[in-house]
Structure formats: C-alpha cells, structure tokens
Design a protein around this motif. Structure first.
Motif, PDB file in Angstrom:
ATOM      1  N   ILE A 107      -1.436  -7.052  -4.569  1.00  0.00           N
ATOM      2  CA  ILE A 107      -2.198  -7.939  -3.689  1.00  0.00           C
ATOM      3  C   ILE A 107      -1.201  -8.710  -2.822  1.00  0.00           C
ATOM      4  O   ILE A 107      -0.234  -9.283  -3.339  1.00  0.00           O
ATOM      5  CB  ILE A 107      -3.081  -8.911  -4.485  1.00  0.00           C
ATOM      6  N   TYR A 108      -1.448  -8.718  -1.508  1.00  0.00           N
ATOM      7  CA  TYR A 108      -0.498  -9.261  -0.542  1.00  0.00           C
ATOM      8  C   TYR A 108      -1.241 -10.100   0.501  1.00  0.00           C
ATOM      9  O   TYR A 108      -2.352  -9.763   0.897  1.00  0.00           O
ATOM     10  CB  TYR A 108       0.236  -8.133   0.198  1.00  0.00           C
ATOM     11  N   PHE A 109      -0.596 -11.163   0.975  1.00  0.00           N
ATOM     12  CA  PHE A 109      -1.128 -11.948   2.085  1.00  0.00           C
ATOM     13  C   PHE A 109      -0.158 -11.881   3.250  1.00  0.00           C
ATOM     14  O   PHE A 109       1.060 -12.028   3.079  1.00  0.00           O
ATOM     15  CB  PHE A 109      -1.327 -13.410   1.677  1.00  0.00           C
ATOM     16  N   PHE A 110      -0.702 -11.673   4.451  1.00  0.00           N
ATOM     17  CA  PHE A 110       0.090 -11.660   5.676  1.00  0.00           C
ATOM     18  C   PHE A 110      -0.569 -12.613   6.681  1.00  0.00           C
ATOM     19  O   PHE A 110      -1.744 -12.436   7.017  1.00  0.00           O
ATOM     20  CB  PHE A 110       0.151 -10.251   6.273  1.00  0.00           C
ATOM     21  N   ARG A 111       0.182 -13.600   7.132  1.00  0.00           N
ATOM     22  CA  ARG A 111      -0.368 -14.534   8.108  1.00  0.00           C
ATOM     23  C   ARG A 111      -0.622 -13.854   9.451  1.00  0.00           C
ATOM     24  O   ARG A 111      -1.527 -14.229  10.194  1.00  0.00           O
ATOM     25  CB  ARG A 111       0.586 -15.723   8.297  1.00  0.00           C
ATOM     26  N   ASP A 112       0.175 -12.836   9.758  1.00  0.00           N
ATOM     27  CA  ASP A 112       0.079 -12.134  11.042  1.00  0.00           C
ATOM     28  C   ASP A 112      -0.271 -10.668  10.779  1.00  0.00           C
ATOM     29  O   ASP A 112       0.608  -9.844  10.526  1.00  0.00           O
ATOM     30  CB  ASP A 112       1.412 -12.252  11.786  1.00  0.00           C
ATOM     31  N   GLY A 113      -1.561 -10.356  10.834  1.00  0.00           N
ATOM     32  CA  GLY A 113      -1.996  -8.991  10.580  1.00  0.00           C
ATOM     33  C   GLY A 113      -1.481  -8.006  11.605  1.00  0.00           C
ATOM     34  O   GLY A 113      -1.220  -6.837  11.291  1.00  0.00           O
ATOM     35  N   PRO A 115      -7.690  -0.892   0.227  1.00  0.00           N
ATOM     36  CA  PRO A 115      -7.500   0.559   0.125  1.00  0.00           C
ATOM     37  C   PRO A 115      -8.034   1.049  -1.226  1.00  0.00           C
ATOM     38  O   PRO A 115      -7.630   0.553  -2.283  1.00  0.00           O
ATOM     39  CB  PRO A 115      -5.984   0.734   0.219  1.00  0.00           C
ATOM     40  N   MET A 116      -8.935   2.028  -1.191  1.00  0.00           N
ATOM     41  CA  MET A 116      -9.560   2.493  -2.427  1.00  0.00           C
ATOM     42  C   MET A 116      -9.978   3.955  -2.326  1.00  0.00           C
ATOM     43  O   MET A 116     -10.979   4.375  -2.913  1.00  0.00           O
ATOM     44  CB  MET A 116     -10.777   1.626  -2.769  1.00  0.00           C
ATOM     45  N   ALA A 117      -9.190   4.761  -1.584  1.00  0.00           N
ATOM     46  CA  ALA A 117      -9.590   6.146  -1.346  1.00  0.00           C
ATOM     47  C   ALA A 117      -9.309   7.066  -2.520  1.00  0.00           C
ATOM     48  O   ALA A 117      -9.884   8.152  -2.616  1.00  0.00           O
ATOM     49  CB  ALA A 117      -8.888   6.680  -0.094  1.00  0.00           C
ATOM     50  N   GLY A 118      -8.423   6.669  -3.438  1.00  0.00           N
ATOM     51  CA  GLY A 118      -8.104   7.539  -4.566  1.00  0.00           C
ATOM     52  C   GLY A 118      -9.278   7.708  -5.503  1.00  0.00           C
ATOM     53  O   GLY A 118     -10.087   6.790  -5.693  1.00  0.00           O
ATOM     54  N   PRO A 153      -4.823 -13.657   9.974  1.00  0.00           N
ATOM     55  CA  PRO A 153      -4.432 -13.638   8.563  1.00  0.00           C
ATOM     56  C   PRO A 153      -5.221 -12.576   7.801  1.00  0.00           C
ATOM     57  O   PRO A 153      -6.422 -12.393   8.031  1.00  0.00           O
ATOM     58  CB  PRO A 153      -4.792 -15.040   8.070  1.00  0.00           C
ATOM     59  N   CYS A 154      -4.559 -11.885   6.889  1.00  0.00           N
ATOM     60  CA  CYS A 154      -5.262 -10.891   6.095  1.00  0.00           C
ATOM     61  C   CYS A 154      -4.643 -10.755   4.711  1.00  0.00           C
ATOM     62  O   CYS A 154      -3.445 -10.962   4.524  1.00  0.00           O
ATOM     63  CB  CYS A 154      -5.324  -9.541   6.791  1.00  0.00           C
ATOM     64  N   VAL A 155      -5.495 -10.415   3.766  1.00  0.00           N
ATOM     65  CA  VAL A 155      -5.077 -10.075   2.414  1.00  0.00           C
ATOM     66  C   VAL A 155      -5.271  -8.584   2.238  1.00  0.00           C
ATOM     67  O   VAL A 155      -6.325  -8.037   2.587  1.00  0.00           O
ATOM     68  CB  VAL A 155      -5.900 -10.847   1.362  1.00  0.00           C
ATOM     69  N   VAL A 156      -4.261  -7.911   1.706  1.00  0.00           N
ATOM     70  CA  VAL A 156      -4.354  -6.500   1.330  1.00  0.00           C
ATOM     71  C   VAL A 156      -4.414  -6.439  -0.192  1.00  0.00           C
ATOM     72  O   VAL A 156      -3.539  -6.997  -0.867  1.00  0.00           O
ATOM     73  CB  VAL A 156      -3.160  -5.692   1.853  1.00  0.00           C
ATOM     74  N   ALA A 157      -5.438  -5.787  -0.721  1.00  0.00           N
ATOM     75  CA  ALA A 157      -5.620  -5.734  -2.180  1.00  0.00           C
ATOM     76  C   ALA A 157      -6.014  -4.322  -2.590  1.00  0.00           C
ATOM     77  O   ALA A 157      -7.060  -3.825  -2.159  1.00  0.00           O
ATOM     78  CB  ALA A 157      -6.680  -6.730  -2.615  1.00  0.00           C
ATOM     79  N   PHE A 158      -5.179  -3.700  -3.390  1.00  0.00           N
ATOM     80  CA  PHE A 158      -5.479  -2.357  -3.884  1.00  0.00           C
ATOM     81  C   PHE A 158      -6.483  -2.458  -5.034  1.00  0.00           C
ATOM     82  O   PHE A 158      -6.313  -3.257  -5.965  1.00  0.00           O
ATOM     83  CB  PHE A 158      -4.207  -1.648  -4.320  1.00  0.00           C
TER      84      PHE A 158
END
Length: 335
Positions: free
Chosen positions: A168-174, A6-9, A103-108
C-alpha cells in the motif's frame, strides 16, 4: 484523493475458490477482501475519496457491478480498468493512468491491515510497512536517521531491515507516478520480464522525492487457504466490537454460536455448534455439526461434520467425516 486497486490476478494459490470467483472477492468476515481493504484505506486517509479505480482481468459484468457498488457505498466514483496481460506491478498500475492525478493511494488487493493513524497527506510519498520476523520473504525498506526511506531491497538474503512493504502506497502527485511508470514501459525497463513498481520508486527517489514509512498495527495475508482462514479469524476478533456480525434472522434450532463469528442473513443452524472464528454466508444450512475456524460461503449445506481450518465455497454440499478441507463452489462431497 484517488484509490487505485490492482487486482487482475486470479490467485492460483487459493484454488479451487478462485476458479469461479476472483481472489479479492473472497469474503472475510462477511465482506469481500477488496471491500474491507478500501474501507480501511478510506478510514485512515483523512480526506474525501473521490474515485476508486479497480484494475481487473476478464471477471465478468457481475463482478464489475459489485466493485462499482463498493465504491459508491463509500461516496466515491467507481472506475473499471483492464489488465490483459500479467506484465508486472508497474504495468498493472499504469492501466489506470487516466485516474492518476492529484493525491492517490495504490493498494494491491491481496492484503488487509489494521491501523490507528491518519495518513499525512502533506507527505510527498508514504510506503506502508510492517515489522516481520523473517524479512527474507519480502521487499523491505532502509531508512536514514531522519526517518526518510533510503533503499528498497527485494527479498534480502542477508539482514538489512525487518520493515516489510505491505503493498500500500501514497503519492501526493499522481501525475509524477504516472510519468515514471510510463518511462519504464517506453524504455522497456524490466526485471525478470516484468515492469516493477520498485524501479519507478527508485527513479522518483533519485530525483529527490522523499518517501517516509507508514506503519500498521496488523498486516494480514490472503494468499492461500490456511492464511486466509487465519486472516478471517483475526478480522473477526477486531470487528466483534465494531460491527454487527450476526444477522437478526438467523434460525437457531438446538444450536450455539461461539463468538466471534460472522453469521449472514437467512442462515439456519440445527443441532450444531458454530465458532469461534467462523464466517457463514447468506442462506447456508448447517446441521448436526461442529464448525470452528472456517469460512463457509453462501447457500451451502453442511451436515454431520466436525470441521476446522477449512474453506467451503458457494452452493456446496458437504456431508461426512472430513476434518480440514478446501471445497469450491457447486461441489459435493459425501462420505
């Protein structure tokens, strides 16, 4: 593995630089913040990244092409999504819901890090944290004796933990994350008018999902001019033994480079000392000057300066007795 960014700001605290360039594209040691971020995530995640999804505002086609190129250079598909309204972190992430599977990583994209671990992809969820001196300015976590996260506390007024969430977050189940974010939207669950990721994390935890912390060695902010210049300095120190930071075609005329520095292609230095802790973008000319602890972007002209702790944009012209300044793209300052 997917990476969602996410980088909309627009980054109002970094104006005037973010009036013309989105904050995640501000260069740190010669590369945009977002590029350094995803490169580091790819390095530590320990498995192939198939797709990098960028959630942006109306940044223009050139920015979109640049982001797609960043993903492709890392061997991943690049995908662009749009967040039209600033409705919170949960809303921002959910804009990329078509990419939220597996699996997904969310990173601001307003933070950089250095870490020497490999992500445990078997964990149900990982929240990356860093020990800080003043946790009252951050969201923090609490853990039980087994190292499982029990609570998320936003900007605690009294001490509960000094482990700050770095974004920064990791989720095994997106898919599970997607469904929890959608639940917030569908039921209009907000905090101060915005849909927040922490509410989804709490719901997932209440349903039995176990989050564990992932700790980083260094956490660097890019929120305003001063901290961005400091982040550039720290990153140069980390990279000086990892990357070739000084281009082969730099023109040195009676000048000296004091490392660590990033000096881009086609830079000309005349009668000047540059460094330490300076990044200079492609095609910039510096003459009769001493520059320390500063970021200068591309195709600018700097003359007769004794400059430090500064940020200079693209195609700027600067000449005179200015010490510490922040000058945006296409600006001219002489005196």
């Amino acid at each position: 593995m997917k990476i969602i960014v996410p980088m909309a700001g627009r980054g109002s605290r970094l104006r005037p630089h973010t009036l013309t360039v989105p904050k995640p594209l501000i260069p740190i040691a010669g590369k945009p913040i977002v590029q350094r971020l995803v490169e580091d995530i790819v390095r530590v995640c320990g498995q192939k990244v198939d797709e990098i999804a960028f959630i942006i505002g109306d940044f223009g086609e050139e920015t979109e092409r640049h982001l797609i190129d960043v993903a492709e250079k890392l061997g991943a598909k690049g995908t662009i999504y749009y967040q039209d309204e600033p409705l919170g972190t949960a809303h921002a992430i959910l804009c990329a819901k078509r990419s939220m599977n597996g699996p997904c990583v969310v990173a601001f994209a307003d933070t950089l890090f250095r870490a020497d671990f490999t992500l445990d992809a078997e964990a149900e969820g990982v929240i990356w944290v860093k020990q800080v001196a003043d946790p009252s300015a951050f969201g923090v976590i609490k853990m039980d004796d087994e190292g499982v996260i029990t609570d998320f506390v936003e900007k605690p007024k009294e001490f509960v933990s000094d482990l700050a969430i770095i974004g920064i977050y990791f989720f095994r189940d997106g898919e599970l994350l997607r469904d929890e974010l959608q639940y917030l939207i569908d039921n209009d669950i907000t905090d101060k008018g915005e849909y927040q990721l922490t509410d989804a994390l709490e719901n997932m935890k209440a349903k039995g999902l176990k989050f564990v912390p992932g700790t980083v060695n260094e956490w660097m902010d890019c929120g305003n001019k001063d901290v961005t210049v400091d982040t550039n300095s720290r990153m140069l120190g980390f990279l000086q033994n990892e990357e070739a930071l000084i281009s082969d075609d730099v023109v040195l005329e009676n000048s000296k480079i004091v490392e660590p520095c990033y000096i881009g292609p086609g830079v000309t230095l005349r009668n000047s000392t540059v460094g330490p802790n300076v990044s200079v973008g492609r095609g910039t000319v510096i003459e009769d000057s001493t520059i320390q602890t500063t970021i200068i972007q591309e195709d600018s002209v700097i003359s007769n300066m004794n400059l430090e702790n500064s940020m200079i944009g693209n195609k700027a012209v600067l000449n005179g007795k200015f010490k510490s300044i922040s000058l945006g793209d296409y600006c001219r300052l002489e005196g």
